[in-house]
Design an enzyme around this catalytic site. Structure first.
Site, PDB file in Angstrom:
ATOM      1  N   PHE A   1       1.979  -8.122  19.859  1.00 53.93           N
ATOM      2  CA  PHE A   1       1.883  -9.495  20.370  1.00 53.93           C
ATOM      3  C   PHE A   1       1.074 -10.294  19.356  1.00 53.93           C
ATOM      4  CE2 PHE A   1      -0.107 -12.713  23.190  1.00 53.93           C
ATOM      5  CZ  PHE A   1       0.988 -13.147  23.928  1.00 53.93           C
TER       6      PHE A   1
ATOM      7  N   LEU B   1      -0.357 -13.465  18.353  1.00 53.34           N
ATOM      8  CA  LEU B   1      -0.819 -14.810  18.692  1.00 53.34           C
ATOM      9  C   LEU B   1      -2.055 -15.203  17.881  1.00 53.34           C
ATOM     10  CD1 LEU B   1      -0.689 -17.348  20.522  1.00 53.34           C
ATOM     11  CD2 LEU B   1      -2.106 -16.091  22.183  1.00 53.34           C
TER      12      LEU B   1
ATOM     13  N   PRO C   1      -6.418 -15.875  11.832  1.00 51.26           N
ATOM     14  CA  PRO C   1      -7.758 -15.808  11.242  1.00 51.26           C
ATOM     15  C   PRO C   1      -8.654 -16.979  11.637  1.00 51.26           C
ATOM     16  CG  PRO C   1      -6.116 -15.176   9.607  1.00 51.26           C
ATOM     17  CD  PRO C   1      -5.364 -15.649  10.809  1.00 51.26           C
TER      18      PRO C   1
ATOM     19  N   ILE D   1      -4.083  -7.681  15.433  1.00 52.23           N
ATOM     20  CA  ILE D   1      -2.850  -7.434  16.177  1.00 52.23           C
ATOM     21  C   ILE D   1      -2.738  -5.951  16.538  1.00 52.23           C
ATOM     22  CG2 ILE D   1      -0.354  -7.699  16.195  1.00 52.23           C
ATOM     23  CD1 ILE D   1      -2.055 -10.333  16.044  1.00 52.23           C
ATOM     24  N   THR D   2      -2.870  -5.653  17.834  1.00 55.97           N
ATOM     25  CA  THR D   2      -2.755  -4.284  18.330  1.00 55.97           C
ATOM     26  C   THR D   2      -1.323  -3.780  18.159  1.00 55.97           C
ATOM     27  OG1 THR D   2      -4.501  -4.669  19.941  1.00 55.97           O
ATOM     28  CG2 THR D   2      -3.033  -2.820  20.367  1.00 55.97           C
TER      29      THR D   2
ATOM     30  N   ARG E   1     -27.666  18.812  34.359  1.00 59.81           N
ATOM     31  CA  ARG E   1     -28.838  18.688  33.488  1.00 59.81           C
ATOM     32  C   ARG E   1     -30.129  18.883  34.291  1.00 59.81           C
ATOM     33  NH1 ARG E   1     -31.119  18.976  28.410  1.00 59.81           N
ATOM     34  NH2 ARG E   1     -32.465  17.188  27.972  1.00 59.81           N
TER      35      ARG E   1
ATOM     36  N   GLU F   1      -8.030 -11.021  24.527  1.00 60.56           N
ATOM     37  CA  GLU F   1      -7.223 -11.589  25.620  1.00 60.56           C
ATOM     38  C   GLU F   1      -8.026 -12.623  26.406  1.00 60.56           C
ATOM     39  OE1 GLU F   1      -4.536  -9.209  27.846  1.00 60.56           O
ATOM     40  OE2 GLU F   1      -4.298  -7.729  26.237  1.00 60.56           O
ATOM     41  N   GLY F   2      -8.840 -13.379  25.681  1.00 60.77           N
ATOM     42  CA  GLY F   2      -9.671 -14.404  26.284  1.00 60.77           C
ATOM     43  C   GLY F   2     -11.078 -13.905  26.510  1.00 60.77           C
TER      44      GLY F   2
END
Length: 383
Positions: free
Chosen positions: A123, A125, A128, A157-158, A267, A362-363
């Site tokens: 995707f 979008l 830079p 970009i993934t 632990r 993503e925001g």
């Protein structure tokens, strides 16, 4: 209100959990160190139908509703956010957008390939110089005989180095959001250079890339939606994508809870299990509450989508809370582990590094607050 999962939803959740325990968790640390997920995982995910959840069977998908999709991403996020990202981008951001906005030809060509894992998608979008201000992106598509030529660059970009198709947003008109269009760009394409980004704080096993477009030709048939609708298409995709990310963050929180609880009950300090210490129990309780709250906010979004109701503000709410809660949960889990949490023999340090970026992409959390604030007041702070 009925929060009971159906038999089918429970079966998918159980299947994905078992797959995560068997195929992802044992390798997550090694993939993180190598900065490379073993791509054989893609076929294994596809064989379970996980790239086709919510896509109708007639298009090569495995069907299912959006709550089922969230359950899948919770489990994958619990295992490794780098793997979760492969699915949530290729399926959640791109395949679902092609299903919703693509032509019959685009759907018939791309959806079976994406659902089968034969192809992956990215995707494209972010640029830079334009992250949150996506409406002012600079990448340009110029109309030519038979199609368009694209020039510009995309950043962070993934799936960028793995993808066979990029959903690219480029300016075809004047300034602002109304001048943006969306294109399906095959990869590789002549003039398209892909540069992998290394040295990330988290999501190190995930392929993250910069895409550089130099006069890249795209046929007219590859325009997705109408000219000038690109920004609207991108925002609709991200509204659902924020639910995907929230679900992945629920997985991180659950992973932190499982790891911290397991460690605390084994632990010993001061002659007894640290789980008996009040302040350790407080840390565990805080993580458990965060998990429930984030999960319910995310499931609400899925329910709204499946009932055909507006969901964008609720999706921002879920993304904001779940991402910030994932960071808090990982911090708390690391505190339970003490010094051992700071070395990658144990999972909580990776959970913390992976969680941190979820408040950014993503925001950002700040953008989500502005979206929520606009919904509350009717006043846009973006103007």
């Amino acid at each position: 209100m009925d929060l009971t999962l159906s038999d089918e939803q429970q079966a998918v959740r159980r299947m994905t959990a078992e797959f995560t325990d068997r195929e992802i968790l044992p390798h997550a640390a090694a993939w993180d160190r190598a900065e490379q997920v073993d791509l054989r995982i893609v076929k294994k995910l596809a064989d379970l139908g996980l790239f086709g959840v919510t896509i109708p069977e007639e298009h090569g998908g495995s069907g299912g509703d959006h709550l089922t999709y969230c359950l899948v991403l919770e489990e994958l996020g619990r295992g490794d956010s780098s793997v979760r990202g492969i699915v949530s981008v290729s399926l959640g951001l791109v395949a679902k957008t092609i299903l919703r906005r693509g032509t019959a030809s685009q759907r018939s060509h791309w959806l079976p390939r994406l659902c089968s894992g034969e192809d992956l998608a990215c995707f494209a979008l972010t640029e830079p110089d334009t992250g949150s201000d996506a409406g002012n992106l600079a990448t340009r598509a110029t109309r030519v005989d038979g199609g368009w030529r694209i020039d510009g660059a995309k950043m962070f970009i993934t799936n960028g180095t793995w993808a066979s198709v990029a959903l690219v947003f480029a300016r075809t008109g004047g300034p602002g959001p109304k001048g943006v269009s969306a294109f399906l760009v095959p990869m590789p394409s002549e003039g398209l250079e892909v540069t992998e980004i290394h040295g990330k704080l988290g999501l190190r096993g995930q392929a993250t890339a910069m895409l550089s477009f130099d006069d890249v030709f795209v046929p007219a048939a590859n325009l997705l939606g109408e000219e000038g609708e690109g920004f609207k298409i991108a925002m609709a995709a991200l509204a659902k994508g924020r639910m995907s990310l929230a679900a992945g963050c629920v997985g991180i929180i659950q992973g932190c809870l499982d790891a911290a609880t397991g460690y605390a009950t084994q632990r010993e300090q001061f002659g007894k299990k640290i789980a008996s210490f009040q302040l350790v129990q407080q840390l565990l309780a805080d993580i458990a509450v965060e998990a429930d709250a984030a999960r319910l906010l995310t499931w609400r979004v899925a329910d709204l989508i499946d009932r055909g109701q507006p969901f964008a503000t609720e999706s921002s709410t879920a993304k904001l809370y779940a991402s910030e809660a994932a960071v808090r949960a990982a911090n708390a889990a690391l505190q339970v582990f003490g010094g051992y949490g700071y070395i990658d023999e144990y999972p909580v340090g990776k959970y913390l590094r992976d969680a941190r970026v979820t408040t950014v992409y993503e925001g950002t959390s700040q953008i989500q607050k502005l979206i929520i604030g606009r919904a509350l007041t009717g006043v846009s702070a973006f103007a």
